[in-house]
Design a protein around this motif. Sequence first.
Motif, PDB file in Angstrom:
ATOM      1  N   GLY A  72      42.908  42.287  43.224  1.00 12.64           N
ATOM      2  CA  GLY A  72      43.556  41.235  43.996  1.00 12.64           C
ATOM      3  C   GLY A  72      44.352  40.219  43.213  1.00 12.64           C
ATOM      4  N   ALA A  73      45.223  40.661  42.335  1.00 17.28           N
ATOM      5  CA  ALA A  73      46.072  39.709  41.612  1.00 17.28           C
ATOM      6  C   ALA A  73      46.752  38.765  42.602  1.00 17.28           C
ATOM      7  CB  ALA A  73      47.105  40.459  40.787  1.00 17.28           C
ATOM      8  N   ASP A  74      46.701  37.470  42.313  1.00 22.90           N
ATOM      9  CA  ASP A  74      47.316  36.435  43.146  1.00 22.90           C
ATOM     10  C   ASP A  74      46.738  36.349  44.558  1.00 22.90           C
ATOM     11  OD1 ASP A  74      49.084  35.606  41.100  1.00 22.90           O
ATOM     12  OD2 ASP A  74      50.405  37.296  41.589  1.00 22.90           O
ATOM     13  N   ASP A  75      45.488  36.723  44.739  1.00 17.36           N
ATOM     14  CA  ASP A  75      44.862  36.688  46.065  1.00 17.36           C
ATOM     15  C   ASP A  75      43.440  36.134  45.934  1.00 17.36           C
ATOM     16  OD1 ASP A  75      43.617  37.175  48.504  1.00 17.36           O
ATOM     17  OD2 ASP A  75      44.520  39.157  48.744  1.00 17.36           O
ATOM     18  N   HIS A  76      43.264  34.853  46.288  1.00 12.71           N
ATOM     19  CA  HIS A  76      41.939  34.226  46.192  1.00 12.71           C
ATOM     20  C   HIS A  76      40.884  34.994  46.985  1.00 12.71           C
ATOM     21  CE1 HIS A  76      43.539  30.424  44.468  1.00 12.71           C
ATOM     22  NE2 HIS A  76      42.318  30.346  44.007  1.00 12.71           N
ATOM     23  N   TYR A  77      41.242  35.427  48.178  1.00 13.44           N
ATOM     24  CA  TYR A  77      40.266  36.133  49.020  1.00 13.44           C
ATOM     25  C   TYR A  77      39.785  37.407  48.334  1.00 13.44           C
ATOM     26  CZ  TYR A  77      38.083  38.724  52.767  1.00 13.44           C
ATOM     27  OH  TYR A  77      37.178  39.445  53.498  1.00 13.44           O
ATOM     28  N   ALA A  78      40.704  38.268  47.916  1.00 12.43           N
ATOM     29  CA  ALA A  78      40.328  39.553  47.310  1.00 12.43           C
ATOM     30  C   ALA A  78      39.534  39.348  46.026  1.00 12.43           C
ATOM     31  CB  ALA A  78      41.570  40.397  47.037  1.00 12.43           C
ATOM     32  N   GLN A  79      39.943  38.378  45.234  1.00  9.71           N
ATOM     33  CA  GLN A  79      39.234  38.156  43.968  1.00  9.71           C
ATOM     34  C   GLN A  79      37.843  37.574  44.215  1.00  9.71           C
ATOM     35  OE1 GLN A  79      41.195  36.554  40.627  1.00  9.71           O
ATOM     36  NE2 GLN A  79      42.813  38.083  40.706  1.00  9.71           N
ATOM     37  N   THR A  80      37.728  36.653  45.144  1.00  8.58           N
ATOM     38  CA  THR A  80      36.413  36.084  45.452  1.00  8.58           C
ATOM     39  C   THR A  80      35.493  37.157  46.026  1.00  8.58           C
ATOM     40  OG1 THR A  80      37.382  33.910  45.858  1.00  8.58           O
ATOM     41  CG2 THR A  80      35.195  34.316  46.781  1.00  8.58           C
ATOM     42  N   LYS A  81      36.025  37.989  46.904  1.00 15.74           N
ATOM     43  CA  LYS A  81      35.227  39.072  47.489  1.00 15.74           C
ATOM     44  C   LYS A  81      34.697  40.000  46.393  1.00 15.74           C
ATOM     45  CE  LYS A  81      35.325  42.618  51.045  1.00 15.74           C
ATOM     46  NZ  LYS A  81      36.104  43.270  52.102  1.00 15.74           N
ATOM     47  N   GLN A  82      35.543  40.364  45.434  1.00 16.86           N
ATOM     48  CA  GLN A  82      35.090  41.236  44.346  1.00 16.86           C
ATOM     49  C   GLN A  82      34.061  40.525  43.465  1.00 16.86           C
ATOM     50  OE1 GLN A  82      35.844  44.531  43.850  1.00 16.86           O
ATOM     51  NE2 GLN A  82      34.265  44.460  42.281  1.00 16.86           N
ATOM     52  N   ALA A  83      34.270  39.249  43.196  1.00 19.72           N
ATOM     53  CA  ALA A  83      33.319  38.504  42.366  1.00 19.72           C
ATOM     54  C   ALA A  83      31.943  38.456  43.033  1.00 19.72           C
ATOM     55  CB  ALA A  83      33.844  37.098  42.095  1.00 19.72           C
ATOM     56  N   PHE A  84      31.897  38.178  44.339  1.00 21.65           N
ATOM     57  CA  PHE A  84      30.609  38.169  45.037  1.00 21.65           C
ATOM     58  C   PHE A  84      29.993  39.564  45.101  1.00 21.65           C
ATOM     59  CE2 PHE A  84      31.535  33.890  46.647  1.00 21.65           C
ATOM     60  CZ  PHE A  84      30.287  33.316  46.479  1.00 21.65           C
ATOM     61  N   THR A  85      30.805  40.583  45.264  1.00 20.70           N
ATOM     62  CA  THR A  85      30.297  41.957  45.237  1.00 20.70           C
ATOM     63  C   THR A  85      29.662  42.253  43.883  1.00 20.70           C
ATOM     64  OG1 THR A  85      31.916  42.681  46.866  1.00 20.70           O
ATOM     65  CG2 THR A  85      30.965  44.388  45.461  1.00 20.70           C
ATOM     66  N   ASN A  86      30.300  41.794  42.812  1.00 16.11           N
ATOM     67  CA  ASN A  86      29.742  41.986  41.468  1.00 16.11           C
ATOM     68  C   ASN A  86      28.421  41.245  41.300  1.00 16.11           C
ATOM     69  OD1 ASN A  86      31.965  43.557  40.885  1.00 16.11           O
ATOM     70  ND2 ASN A  86      32.999  41.989  39.678  1.00 16.11           N
ATOM     71  N   VAL A  87      28.323  40.054  41.857  1.00 13.79           N
ATOM     72  CA  VAL A  87      27.059  39.305  41.787  1.00 13.79           C
ATOM     73  C   VAL A  87      25.961  40.082  42.505  1.00 13.79           C
ATOM     74  CG1 VAL A  87      25.852  37.227  42.583  1.00 13.79           C
ATOM     75  CG2 VAL A  87      28.099  37.034  41.488  1.00 13.79           C
ATOM     76  N   LEU A  88      26.261  40.607  43.691  1.00 12.09           N
ATOM     77  CA  LEU A  88      25.260  41.378  44.432  1.00 12.09           C
ATOM     78  C   LEU A  88      24.831  42.618  43.647  1.00 12.09           C
ATOM     79  CD1 LEU A  88      26.523  41.165  48.125  1.00 12.09           C
ATOM     80  CD2 LEU A  88      24.753  39.801  46.997  1.00 12.09           C
ATOM     81  N   THR A  89      25.766  43.251  42.948  1.00  8.19           N
ATOM     82  CA  THR A  89      25.446  44.423  42.122  1.00  8.19           C
ATOM     83  C   THR A  89      24.503  44.020  40.989  1.00  8.19           C
ATOM     84  OG1 THR A  89      27.534  45.495  42.652  1.00  8.19           O
ATOM     85  CG2 THR A  89      26.425  46.218  40.633  1.00  8.19           C
ATOM     86  N   ALA A  90      24.792  42.903  40.341  1.00  6.02           N
ATOM     87  CA  ALA A  90      23.932  42.422  39.248  1.00  6.02           C
ATOM     88  C   ALA A  90      22.535  42.087  39.771  1.00  6.02           C
ATOM     89  CB  ALA A  90      24.567  41.205  38.578  1.00  6.02           C
ATOM     90  N   LEU A  91      22.473  41.411  40.901  1.00  7.35           N
ATOM     91  CA  LEU A  91      21.172  41.072  41.488  1.00  7.35           C
ATOM     92  C   LEU A  91      20.383  42.335  41.832  1.00  7.35           C
ATOM     93  CD1 LEU A  91      22.245  38.167  43.861  1.00  7.35           C
ATOM     94  CD2 LEU A  91      20.727  37.950  41.871  1.00  7.35           C
ATOM     95  N   THR A 135      36.560  45.442  38.384  1.00 12.20           N
ATOM     96  CA  THR A 135      35.765  46.634  38.659  1.00 12.20           C
ATOM     97  C   THR A 135      35.072  47.046  37.361  1.00 12.20           C
ATOM     98  OG1 THR A 135      37.620  48.095  38.149  1.00 12.20           O
ATOM     99  CG2 THR A 135      37.362  47.410  40.463  1.00 12.20           C
ATOM    100  N   ALA A 136      34.170  48.016  37.458  1.00 10.45           N
ATOM    101  CA  ALA A 136      33.409  48.464  36.290  1.00 10.45           C
ATOM    102  C   ALA A 136      34.310  48.993  35.178  1.00 10.45           C
ATOM    103  CB  ALA A 136      32.401  49.532  36.695  1.00 10.45           C
ATOM    104  N   ASP A 137      35.488  49.498  35.530  1.00 11.33           N
ATOM    105  CA  ASP A 137      36.401  50.017  34.504  1.00 11.33           C
ATOM    106  C   ASP A 137      37.365  48.950  33.984  1.00 11.33           C
ATOM    107  OD1 ASP A 137      38.111  49.775  36.664  1.00 11.33           O
ATOM    108  OD2 ASP A 137      38.760  51.860  36.660  1.00 11.33           O
ATOM    109  N   GLY A 138      37.142  47.700  34.364  1.00 15.40           N
ATOM    110  CA  GLY A 138      37.940  46.592  33.846  1.00 15.40           C
ATOM    111  C   GLY A 138      39.208  46.279  34.597  1.00 15.40           C
ATOM    112  N   ALA A 139      39.422  46.922  35.734  1.00 17.56           N
ATOM    113  CA  ALA A 139      40.629  46.661  36.533  1.00 17.56           C
ATOM    114  C   ALA A 139      40.467  45.366  37.326  1.00 17.56           C
ATOM    115  CB  ALA A 139      40.900  47.825  37.480  1.00 17.56           C
ATOM    116  N   LEU A 140      41.490  44.527  37.289  1.00 17.38           N
ATOM    117  CA  LEU A 140      41.502  43.296  38.064  1.00 17.38           C
ATOM    118  C   LEU A 140      41.758  43.628  39.532  1.00 17.38           C
ATOM    119  CD1 LEU A 140      41.519  40.157  38.162  1.00 17.38           C
ATOM    120  CD2 LEU A 140      43.997  40.305  37.847  1.00 17.38           C
TER     121      LEU A 140
END
Length: 127
Positions: free
Chosen positions: A45-64, A38-43
């Motif tokens: 979905g620790a140990d969860d591929h789905y949650a982490q991938t979802k956040q990573a794609f959300t971050n990409v959409l924010t950057a775009l 997240t923007a404040d540096g919080a990880l």
Amino acid sequence: MPVERINPPELIPPQGHTHVVRATGRTTLYLSGQGAYTADGALVGADDHYAQTKQAFTNVLTALAAAGATWGDVVKATYYVARMSPEALERFAAAMHDVIGEESPPAATMVGVECLAYPEIDRKSVV
């Protein structure tokens, strides 16, 4: 920017990617890889591929969006997945679909790696 997606019938049917993308125009964006933070540096979905991938794609959409672009403007993507497994791939694909939806996919490469830049994401995905 006009984008043409080409999938020759002589190649294997694409799954989540496009074989060839022709982009014409004058603006090119370069995005840094995005992890599950997240923007404040919080990880997320620790140990969860789905949650982490979802956040990573959300971050990409924010950057775009910050540059006035959408996922439909992306012509090439490289995905790094630490400790790739069939389950990790399935969860990655599900999260990507849930965030991106049915938009036309870019040309893409997925790379399974041993680890990523930060220890807390050594089993997760970065896009």
